[in-house]
Design a protein around this motif. Structure first.
Motif, PDB file in Angstrom:
ATOM      1  N   ASP A  43       0.829  -1.204   0.000  1.00 37.11           N
ATOM      2  CA  ASP A  43       0.000   0.000   0.000  1.00 37.11           C
ATOM      3  C   ASP A  43       0.866   1.258   0.000  1.00 37.11           C
ATOM      4  N   ASN A  44       0.288   2.339  -0.537  1.00 35.63           N
ATOM      5  CA  ASN A  44       0.915   3.662  -0.502  1.00 35.63           C
ATOM      6  C   ASN A  44       2.342   3.660  -1.048  1.00 35.63           C
ATOM      7  N   LEU A  45       2.486   3.218  -2.269  1.00 30.56           N
ATOM      8  CA  LEU A  45       3.800   3.204  -2.898  1.00 30.56           C
ATOM      9  C   LEU A  45       4.253   4.626  -3.210  1.00 30.56           C
ATOM     10  N   THR A  46       5.512   4.905  -2.976  1.00 29.58           N
ATOM     11  CA  THR A  46       6.061   6.223  -3.300  1.00 29.58           C
ATOM     12  C   THR A  46       6.381   6.290  -4.792  1.00 29.58           C
ATOM     13  N   ILE A  47       6.592   7.506  -5.278  1.00 32.88           N
ATOM     14  CA  ILE A  47       6.928   7.677  -6.689  1.00 32.88           C
ATOM     15  C   ILE A  47       8.261   7.017  -7.013  1.00 32.88           C
ATOM     16  N   GLU A  48       9.164   6.962  -6.024  1.00 30.76           N
ATOM     17  CA  GLU A  48      10.462   6.314  -6.231  1.00 30.76           C
ATOM     18  C   GLU A  48      10.307   4.820  -6.481  1.00 30.76           C
TER      19      GLU A  48
END
Length: 236
Positions: A43-48
């Motif tokens: 969940d909530n993956l960062t753009i990186e």
């Protein structure tokens, strides 16, 4: 000699047919798809994280497939025939690059679906990715021209995959090792910066500098590729 789309499509169709029979090359797409599936379960993956997968696609699929296609032609001694054929350099490289381009776009699309990546400004992100693809295709072509076989191409492309595919992992160490600050100017990092700026609401004018850096990498790679191609044309 006029530019011919027919010659480009003939080269493209031949390479697609050859590639469909070579499971060693096409199986490279499994690696970024695996990462996309793995991260997609979080969940909530960062753009990186999203762009760790996309940059891996560019390094593993775009650069390696292009490199392997060229290297296989050399291994079978058919590249020499293409060089002496009526097809021009843009036509030869255009037909071969079209294969890598289509595979890259398809793999990125599937990976984005698996990770749930939906950019705020799709058109601007698409421009950045296409400019990046141009660089990796050119780099793959250069590596292929320097290789004598597909196996040798696999070895030569490994530093490309490591440096460009996982460049974002080196950034945290830049404070302790200043030499690593050079990774900030790599195309893969510039692509992440474009994507991050887009997510914060930035427009084209805000990321034109990042795009220019990626394009500069592409131009340098093109010049190097043209020089090596012409040298191979004369030497072989």
């Amino acid at each position: 000699m006029t530019f011919s789309m027919k010659r480009i499509m003939a080269i493209f169709q031949k390479d697609m047919k050859d590639l469909s029979k070579n499971m060693y090359i096409t199986s490279t797409m499994i690696l970024p798809l695996f990462f996309a599936f793995f991260y997609g379960r979080m969940d909530n993956l960062t753009i990186e994280v999203h762009y760790l997968v996309i940059n891996l696609v560019l390094a593993v699929v775009t650069a390696f497939v292009q490199c392997a296609i060229i290297a296989e032609e050399k291994e079978k001694n058919t590249l020499r025939g293409l060089m002496l054929s009526p097809a021009t350099l843009p036509e030869i490289l255009g037909g071969k690059s079209l294969v890598s381009f289509i595979l890259t776009i398809g793999t990125i699309f599937i990976c984005a679906m698996l990770t749930g990546y939906e950019p705020v400004n799709l058109s601007l992100v698409a421009i950045a990715i296409i400019v990046s693809i141009l660089f990796y295709i050119t780099l793959g072509t250069l590596m292929g021209l320097l290789s004598r076989s597909v196996i040798e191409a696999s070895v030569l492309i490994m530093p490309v995959i490591f440096i460009f595919g996982f460049a974002s992992m080196f950034q945290p160490f830049a404070e302790n090792y200043p030499i690593l600050s050079i990774v900030d100017y790599l195309p893969s990092i510039q692509l992440i910066e474009v994507a991050a700026a887009v997510e914060s609401g930035s427009g084209f004018a805000d990321v034109v500098g990042n795009l220019a850096i990626i394009l500069a990498w592409s131009i340098v790679a093109m010049i190097a590729t043209a020089i090596v191609f012409k040298k191979r044309e004369m030497d072989e």
